[in-house]
Design a protein around this motif. Structure first.
Motif, PDB file in Angstrom:
ATOM      1  N   VAL A  87      76.268  66.194   6.734  1.00 15.85           N
ATOM      2  CA  VAL A  87      76.686  67.244   6.171  1.00 15.85           C
ATOM      3  C   VAL A  87      76.932  68.330   7.710  1.00 15.85           C
ATOM      4  O   VAL A  87      77.932  68.579   7.699  1.00 15.85           O
ATOM      5  CB  VAL A  87      75.725  67.513   5.410  1.00 15.85           C
ATOM      6  CG1 VAL A  87      76.225  68.662   4.681  1.00 15.85           C
ATOM      7  CG2 VAL A  87      76.279  66.673   3.936  1.00 15.85           C
ATOM      8  N   LEU A 121      70.277  70.109   2.228  1.00 16.96           N
ATOM      9  CA  LEU A 121      71.389  70.060   0.681  1.00 16.96           C
ATOM     10  C   LEU A 121      71.569  71.247   0.187  1.00 16.96           C
ATOM     11  O   LEU A 121      72.795  71.715   0.172  1.00 16.96           O
ATOM     12  CB  LEU A 121      71.651  68.716   0.173  1.00 16.96           C
ATOM     13  CG  LEU A 121      72.135  67.369   1.241  1.00 16.96           C
ATOM     14  CD1 LEU A 121      71.835  66.498   0.403  1.00 16.96           C
ATOM     15  CD2 LEU A 121      73.171  67.580   1.666  1.00 16.96           C
ATOM     16  N   ARG A 125      75.128  73.446   1.005  1.00 16.82           N
ATOM     17  CA  ARG A 125      76.423  73.358  -0.151  1.00 16.82           C
ATOM     18  C   ARG A 125      76.293  75.164  -0.207  1.00 16.82           C
ATOM     19  O   ARG A 125      77.465  74.787  -0.842  1.00 16.82           O
ATOM     20  CB  ARG A 125      75.107  72.607  -1.581  1.00 16.82           C
ATOM     21  CG  ARG A 125      76.127  72.743  -2.609  1.00 16.82           C
ATOM     22  CD  ARG A 125      75.730  72.099  -3.926  1.00 16.82           C
ATOM     23  NE  ARG A 125      76.803  72.374  -4.914  1.00 16.82           N
ATOM     24  CZ  ARG A 125      76.801  71.086  -6.188  1.00 16.82           C
ATOM     25  NH1 ARG A 125      75.823  70.098  -6.001  1.00 16.82           N
ATOM     26  NH2 ARG A 125      77.566  71.472  -6.905  1.00 16.82           N
ATOM     27  N   LEU A 241      77.121  66.628  -0.739  1.00 13.07           N
ATOM     28  CA  LEU A 241      76.964  68.146  -0.998  1.00 13.07           C
ATOM     29  C   LEU A 241      76.679  67.506  -2.352  1.00 13.07           C
ATOM     30  O   LEU A 241      74.982  68.186  -3.121  1.00 13.07           O
ATOM     31  CB  LEU A 241      77.896  68.889  -0.961  1.00 13.07           C
ATOM     32  CG  LEU A 241      77.404  69.218   0.688  1.00 13.07           C
ATOM     33  CD1 LEU A 241      79.084  70.039   1.071  1.00 13.07           C
ATOM     34  CD2 LEU A 241      76.786  70.220   1.411  1.00 13.07           C
TER      35      LEU A 241
END
Length: 337
Positions: A87, A121, A125, A241
Protein backbone atom coordinates in the motif's frame (compact mmCIF):
# COMPACT_ATOMS: atom_id res chain seq x y z
CA UNK A 1 24.70 1.46 -8.55
CA UNK A 2 24.64 2.94 -12.05
CA UNK A 3 25.59 -0.37 -13.64
CA UNK A 4 22.50 -2.11 -12.26
CA UNK A 5 20.00 -0.58 -14.63
CA UNK A 6 17.82 -1.60 -17.53
CA UNK A 7 19.20 -0.61 -20.92
CA UNK A 8 16.66 0.22 -23.62
CA UNK A 9 17.99 0.88 -27.12
CA UNK A 10 15.86 2.10 -30.02
CA UNK A 11 17.49 1.22 -33.35
CA UNK A 12 16.54 3.04 -36.54
CA UNK A 13 17.16 0.67 -39.44
CA UNK A 14 18.04 1.76 -42.97
CA UNK A 15 14.52 0.83 -44.13
CA UNK A 16 13.10 3.32 -41.55
CA UNK A 17 11.75 0.60 -39.28
CA UNK A 18 12.53 0.70 -35.58
CA UNK A 19 13.64 -2.16 -33.37
CA UNK A 20 13.78 -2.14 -29.58
CA UNK A 21 16.36 -4.00 -27.53
CA UNK A 22 16.00 -4.41 -23.78
CA UNK A 23 18.60 -5.84 -21.42
CA UNK A 24 19.19 -5.85 -17.68
CA UNK A 25 22.63 -7.07 -16.60
CA UNK A 26 21.37 -7.58 -13.08
CA UNK A 27 23.83 -7.44 -10.20
CA UNK A 28 23.05 -10.56 -8.18
CA UNK A 29 23.61 -9.18 -4.70
CA UNK A 30 22.38 -12.44 -3.18
CA UNK A 31 25.70 -14.05 -4.14
CA UNK A 32 26.93 -12.52 -0.89
CA UNK A 33 24.76 -15.05 0.93
CA UNK A 34 26.81 -18.07 -0.19
CA UNK A 35 28.64 -19.58 2.78
CA UNK A 36 26.70 -17.48 5.29
CA UNK A 37 24.52 -18.78 8.12
CA UNK A 38 20.74 -18.52 8.06
CA UNK A 39 20.83 -15.83 10.74
CA UNK A 40 23.35 -13.78 8.77
CA UNK A 41 21.24 -13.94 5.60
CA UNK A 42 18.09 -12.91 7.42
CA UNK A 43 19.95 -9.90 8.83
CA UNK A 44 21.52 -8.96 5.48
CA UNK A 45 18.41 -9.23 3.31
CA UNK A 46 16.67 -5.92 4.21
CA UNK A 47 20.02 -4.13 3.90
CA UNK A 48 20.70 -5.47 0.40
CA UNK A 49 17.10 -5.13 -0.86
CA UNK A 50 15.75 -1.88 0.52
CA UNK A 51 12.87 -1.70 -1.98
CA UNK A 52 10.08 -4.09 -0.90
CA UNK A 53 12.28 -4.92 2.10
CA UNK A 54 9.48 -6.70 3.99
CA UNK A 55 8.64 -8.86 1.00
CA UNK A 56 12.31 -9.72 0.49
CA UNK A 57 12.79 -10.49 4.18
CA UNK A 58 9.69 -12.67 4.32
CA UNK A 59 10.77 -14.59 1.21
CA UNK A 60 14.22 -15.16 2.71
CA UNK A 61 12.82 -16.32 6.05
CA UNK A 62 10.34 -18.72 4.46
CA UNK A 63 12.71 -20.25 1.92
CA UNK A 64 15.43 -20.82 4.50
CA UNK A 65 13.00 -22.44 6.93
CA UNK A 66 11.71 -24.72 4.20
CA UNK A 67 15.23 -25.58 3.03
CA UNK A 68 16.12 -26.54 6.61
CA UNK A 69 13.22 -29.00 6.70
CA UNK A 70 10.96 -26.86 8.86
CA UNK A 71 7.32 -26.11 8.11
CA UNK A 72 7.35 -22.60 6.65
CA UNK A 73 4.05 -20.74 6.82
CA UNK A 74 3.54 -17.00 6.69
CA UNK A 75 1.51 -15.73 9.65
CA UNK A 76 -1.51 -13.44 9.46
CA UNK A 77 0.67 -10.65 10.85
CA UNK A 78 3.28 -11.20 8.14
CA UNK A 79 0.60 -11.08 5.43
CA UNK A 80 -0.71 -7.85 6.95
CA UNK A 81 2.74 -6.25 7.02
CA UNK A 82 3.41 -7.41 3.45
CA UNK A 83 0.18 -5.76 2.35
CA UNK A 84 0.90 -2.56 4.28
CA UNK A 85 4.27 -2.29 2.51
CA UNK A 86 2.56 -2.70 -0.88
CA UNK A 87 0.00 0.00 0.00
CA UNK A 88 2.72 2.45 0.96
CA UNK A 89 4.74 1.63 -2.17
CA UNK A 90 1.73 2.06 -4.47
CA UNK A 91 0.83 5.40 -2.93
CA UNK A 92 4.47 6.48 -3.23
CA UNK A 93 4.33 5.65 -6.93
CA UNK A 94 1.14 7.67 -7.34
CA UNK A 95 2.34 10.72 -5.43
CA UNK A 96 5.89 10.85 -6.73
CA UNK A 97 6.69 8.79 -9.82
CA UNK A 98 3.36 8.79 -11.66
CA UNK A 99 2.66 12.41 -10.75
CA UNK A 100 6.06 13.24 -12.23
CA UNK A 101 5.43 11.17 -15.35
CA UNK A 102 1.98 12.63 -16.08
CA UNK A 103 2.10 16.13 -14.58
CA UNK A 104 5.80 16.90 -14.72
CA UNK A 105 6.13 17.25 -10.93
CA UNK A 106 5.43 15.28 -7.76
CA UNK A 107 2.08 15.72 -6.05
CA UNK A 108 1.59 18.76 -3.83
CA UNK A 109 3.56 18.83 -0.60
CA UNK A 110 0.44 18.37 1.52
CA UNK A 111 -0.15 14.94 -0.02
CA UNK A 112 3.42 13.71 0.24
CA UNK A 113 3.62 14.95 3.86
CA UNK A 114 0.48 12.95 4.70
CA UNK A 115 1.97 9.88 3.07
CA UNK A 116 5.23 10.15 5.02
CA UNK A 117 3.35 10.51 8.29
CA UNK A 118 0.87 7.67 7.65
CA UNK A 119 1.92 4.37 9.20
CA UNK A 120 -1.30 2.33 9.29
CA UNK A 121 -4.02 1.27 6.85
CA UNK A 122 -6.80 3.57 8.19
CA UNK A 123 -4.63 6.67 7.74
CA UNK A 124 -3.42 5.54 4.33
CA UNK A 125 -7.00 4.78 3.33
CA UNK A 126 -8.06 8.34 4.17
CA UNK A 127 -5.22 9.68 2.04
CA UNK A 128 -6.10 7.41 -0.90
CA UNK A 129 -9.80 8.23 -0.75
CA UNK A 130 -8.97 11.93 -0.96
CA UNK A 131 -6.17 11.86 -3.55
CA UNK A 132 -6.93 8.77 -5.66
CA UNK A 133 -10.61 7.87 -5.59
CA UNK A 134 -12.48 10.97 -4.44
CA UNK A 135 -14.87 8.61 -2.62
CA UNK A 136 -15.00 5.63 -0.29
CA UNK A 137 -12.68 2.98 -1.77
CA UNK A 138 -15.09 0.13 -0.96
CA UNK A 139 -17.85 1.93 -2.88
CA UNK A 140 -15.41 2.58 -5.72
CA UNK A 141 -14.52 -1.12 -5.88
CA UNK A 142 -18.18 -2.06 -6.38
CA UNK A 143 -18.55 0.10 -9.50
CA UNK A 144 -17.35 -2.57 -11.98
CA UNK A 145 -15.67 -1.85 -15.31
CA UNK A 146 -18.44 0.38 -16.70
CA UNK A 147 -18.54 2.28 -13.43
CA UNK A 148 -14.79 2.74 -13.37
CA UNK A 149 -14.93 4.07 -16.92
CA UNK A 150 -17.63 6.57 -15.90
CA UNK A 151 -15.58 7.52 -12.85
CA UNK A 152 -12.39 8.20 -14.79
CA UNK A 153 -14.32 10.35 -17.27
CA UNK A 154 -16.01 12.40 -14.57
CA UNK A 155 -13.74 12.47 -11.53
CA UNK A 156 -11.37 15.37 -10.92
CA UNK A 157 -8.74 13.38 -9.01
CA UNK A 158 -5.26 13.27 -10.51
CA UNK A 159 -5.28 9.49 -11.23
CA UNK A 160 -8.65 9.79 -13.02
CA UNK A 161 -7.20 12.55 -15.17
CA UNK A 162 -4.16 10.41 -15.98
CA UNK A 163 -6.41 7.53 -16.98
CA UNK A 164 -8.27 9.82 -19.40
CA UNK A 165 -4.92 10.58 -21.02
CA UNK A 166 -4.23 6.87 -21.58
CA UNK A 167 -6.50 6.41 -24.57
CA UNK A 168 -3.94 4.97 -27.01
CA UNK A 169 -4.22 1.24 -27.83
CA UNK A 170 -0.96 -0.64 -27.35
CA UNK A 171 -0.29 -4.38 -27.64
CA UNK A 172 1.04 -6.35 -24.74
CA UNK A 173 2.39 -9.70 -23.61
CA UNK A 174 0.56 -12.75 -22.41
CA UNK A 175 -0.57 -12.24 -18.82
CA UNK A 176 0.92 -14.59 -16.24
CA UNK A 177 -1.85 -16.74 -14.70
CA UNK A 178 -2.23 -16.99 -10.92
CA UNK A 179 0.03 -19.64 -9.46
CA UNK A 180 1.50 -20.75 -6.16
CA UNK A 181 4.82 -22.16 -5.09
CA UNK A 182 3.72 -25.76 -5.66
CA UNK A 183 2.82 -25.21 -9.29
CA UNK A 184 5.95 -23.16 -9.85
CA UNK A 185 8.14 -25.93 -8.42
CA UNK A 186 7.04 -28.25 -11.22
CA UNK A 187 7.85 -25.65 -13.92
CA UNK A 188 10.91 -24.06 -12.37
CA UNK A 189 13.20 -24.58 -15.36
CA UNK A 190 11.20 -22.01 -17.34
CA UNK A 191 11.73 -19.34 -14.69
CA UNK A 192 15.46 -20.02 -14.62
CA UNK A 193 16.15 -19.75 -18.35
CA UNK A 194 19.36 -17.76 -18.99
CA UNK A 195 17.59 -15.47 -21.46
CA UNK A 196 14.90 -14.55 -18.96
CA UNK A 197 11.92 -16.25 -17.32
CA UNK A 198 9.04 -17.58 -19.40
CA UNK A 199 5.76 -19.34 -18.71
CA UNK A 200 4.75 -22.05 -21.18
CA UNK A 201 7.44 -20.72 -23.50
CA UNK A 202 6.28 -17.10 -23.47
CA UNK A 203 7.50 -13.91 -21.86
CA UNK A 204 4.62 -12.65 -19.73
CA UNK A 205 3.38 -9.54 -17.99
CA UNK A 206 3.30 -10.17 -14.24
CA UNK A 207 1.96 -6.84 -12.95
CA UNK A 208 -1.33 -6.06 -11.20
CA UNK A 209 -2.94 -6.28 -14.64
CA UNK A 210 -2.23 -10.03 -14.67
CA UNK A 211 -4.10 -10.35 -11.37
CA UNK A 212 -7.01 -8.09 -12.35
CA UNK A 213 -7.44 -9.04 -16.01
CA UNK A 214 -10.83 -10.67 -15.45
CA UNK A 215 -12.14 -7.35 -14.07
CA UNK A 216 -11.14 -5.38 -17.18
CA UNK A 217 -12.18 -7.43 -20.22
CA UNK A 218 -13.45 -4.45 -22.21
CA UNK A 219 -10.22 -2.47 -21.94
CA UNK A 220 -8.13 -5.51 -22.80
CA UNK A 221 -10.31 -6.31 -25.80
CA UNK A 222 -9.69 -2.76 -27.05
CA UNK A 223 -5.96 -3.15 -26.30
CA UNK A 224 -6.05 -0.19 -23.92
CA UNK A 225 -3.20 -1.80 -22.01
CA UNK A 226 -1.70 1.34 -20.43
CA UNK A 227 -5.09 2.42 -19.07
CA UNK A 228 -5.85 -1.09 -17.82
CA UNK A 229 -2.38 -1.33 -16.26
CA UNK A 230 -2.86 1.79 -14.14
CA UNK A 231 -6.48 0.98 -13.30
CA UNK A 232 -5.41 -2.49 -12.14
CA UNK A 233 -3.00 -0.89 -9.67
CA UNK A 234 -5.85 1.25 -8.33
CA UNK A 235 -8.02 -1.85 -8.01
CA UNK A 236 -5.34 -3.67 -6.04
CA UNK A 237 -4.81 -0.65 -3.81
CA UNK A 238 -8.52 -0.37 -3.05
CA UNK A 239 -8.74 -4.07 -2.18
CA UNK A 240 -5.85 -3.81 0.25
CA UNK A 241 -7.18 -0.63 1.85
CA UNK A 242 -10.70 -2.00 2.24
CA UNK A 243 -9.44 -5.21 3.82
CA UNK A 244 -10.97 -7.47 1.16
CA UNK A 245 -7.62 -8.86 0.02
CA UNK A 246 -4.07 -9.33 1.26
CA UNK A 247 -0.88 -10.26 -0.54
CA UNK A 248 0.07 -13.91 -0.11
CA UNK A 249 3.21 -16.02 0.25
CA UNK A 250 3.75 -19.73 -0.37
CA UNK A 251 6.63 -22.21 -0.23
CA UNK A 252 7.57 -25.53 -1.80
CA UNK A 253 10.38 -28.04 -1.36
CA UNK A 254 12.76 -28.89 -4.20
CA UNK A 255 15.05 -31.92 -4.59
CA UNK A 256 18.00 -29.68 -3.74
CA UNK A 257 16.45 -27.01 -1.54
CA UNK A 258 13.31 -24.90 -1.49
CA UNK A 259 11.54 -21.94 -3.05
CA UNK A 260 9.38 -19.16 -1.67
CA UNK A 261 6.97 -17.16 -3.81
CA UNK A 262 5.84 -13.83 -2.36
CA UNK A 263 3.39 -11.42 -3.97
CA UNK A 264 4.42 -7.77 -4.24
CA UNK A 265 2.83 -4.69 -5.77
CA UNK A 266 4.93 -5.20 -8.93
CA UNK A 267 4.40 -8.94 -9.29
CA UNK A 268 5.72 -12.26 -7.95
CA UNK A 269 9.03 -12.35 -6.09
CA UNK A 270 10.86 -15.68 -6.06
CA UNK A 271 13.63 -16.81 -3.70
CA UNK A 272 15.50 -20.12 -4.16
CA UNK A 273 17.84 -21.55 -1.53
CA UNK A 274 19.76 -24.66 -0.54
CA UNK A 275 21.80 -25.41 2.59
CA UNK A 276 24.93 -27.53 2.97
CA UNK A 277 25.50 -30.16 5.65
CA UNK A 278 26.64 -27.48 8.10
CA UNK A 279 23.46 -25.47 7.62
CA UNK A 280 25.13 -22.71 5.61
CA UNK A 281 23.92 -21.31 2.31
CA UNK A 282 25.18 -23.33 -0.65
CA UNK A 283 22.87 -21.80 -3.27
CA UNK A 284 20.72 -18.71 -3.35
CA UNK A 285 18.88 -16.89 -6.12
CA UNK A 286 16.45 -14.01 -6.15
CA UNK A 287 14.18 -13.50 -9.16
CA UNK A 288 12.32 -10.19 -8.84
CA UNK A 289 9.33 -9.26 -11.03
CA UNK A 290 11.51 -6.86 -12.99
CA UNK A 291 13.24 -9.86 -14.61
CA UNK A 292 9.93 -10.34 -16.42
CA UNK A 293 9.53 -6.63 -17.20
CA UNK A 294 13.02 -6.45 -18.70
CA UNK A 295 12.83 -9.74 -20.59
CA UNK A 296 14.28 -9.30 -24.13
CA UNK A 297 10.84 -10.21 -25.52
CA UNK A 298 8.86 -8.82 -22.60
CA UNK A 299 6.44 -6.02 -21.91
CA UNK A 300 8.98 -3.17 -22.09
CA UNK A 301 10.13 -4.20 -25.56
CA UNK A 302 6.61 -4.85 -26.86
CA UNK A 303 5.20 -1.59 -25.52
CA UNK A 304 8.07 0.66 -26.57
CA UNK A 305 8.24 -0.96 -29.99
CA UNK A 306 5.01 0.84 -30.83
CA UNK A 307 6.19 4.12 -29.29
CA UNK A 308 9.48 4.43 -31.13
CA UNK A 309 8.53 7.84 -32.55
CA UNK A 310 7.15 9.16 -29.27
CA UNK A 311 8.96 11.77 -27.22
CA UNK A 312 10.95 11.14 -24.07
CA UNK A 313 8.04 12.14 -21.83
CA UNK A 314 5.83 9.44 -23.34
CA UNK A 315 8.54 6.79 -22.93
CA UNK A 316 8.91 7.79 -19.30
CA UNK A 317 5.16 7.55 -18.79
CA UNK A 318 4.85 4.07 -20.28
CA UNK A 319 7.93 2.70 -18.54
CA UNK A 320 6.73 4.14 -15.24
CA UNK A 321 3.39 2.36 -15.64
CA UNK A 322 5.18 -0.95 -16.20
CA UNK A 323 7.10 -0.07 -13.03
CA UNK A 324 10.53 -1.74 -13.06
CA UNK A 325 12.23 -1.73 -9.65
CA UNK A 326 15.56 -0.35 -10.93
CA UNK A 327 16.69 2.66 -12.92
CA UNK A 328 16.69 2.57 -16.70
CA UNK A 329 18.23 4.38 -19.66
CA UNK A 330 16.78 4.96 -23.12
CA UNK A 331 19.08 5.62 -26.06
CA UNK A 332 18.82 5.72 -29.84
CA UNK A 333 21.13 4.39 -32.49
CA UNK A 334 21.02 4.27 -36.28
CA UNK A 335 22.02 1.19 -38.22
CA UNK A 336 23.62 1.90 -41.59
CA UNK A 337 24.75 -1.57 -42.52
Amino acid sequence: MNTDRIHIVLSQNKDSTTAVRVSWPRMEAERLFIGQSVAQVEAMTPLLFTLCARAQSLAARLVLQQAAGQQAIASDEQHAMLTLEAVRETLRKLLLDWSQAFDGAPAAAQWTAQWRAAQDLPTLRSLAEAFVYGEDCQHWLQRGEDGWLAWLMQSDTAPARWLRMLDQPLPGCTLLPPLGAGMLATHLADWLRPGGPVWQGQACEVSALAREADQLPGMLEMNLRPRARLLARLLQLARWLSGTQQLQASVASLPDGALALVETARGPLLHLAALDAAGRISRYRVLPPTLWHAHPEGVLRVSLGFLAKANAAEWQRQISLIDPCVAYSVSKETEYA
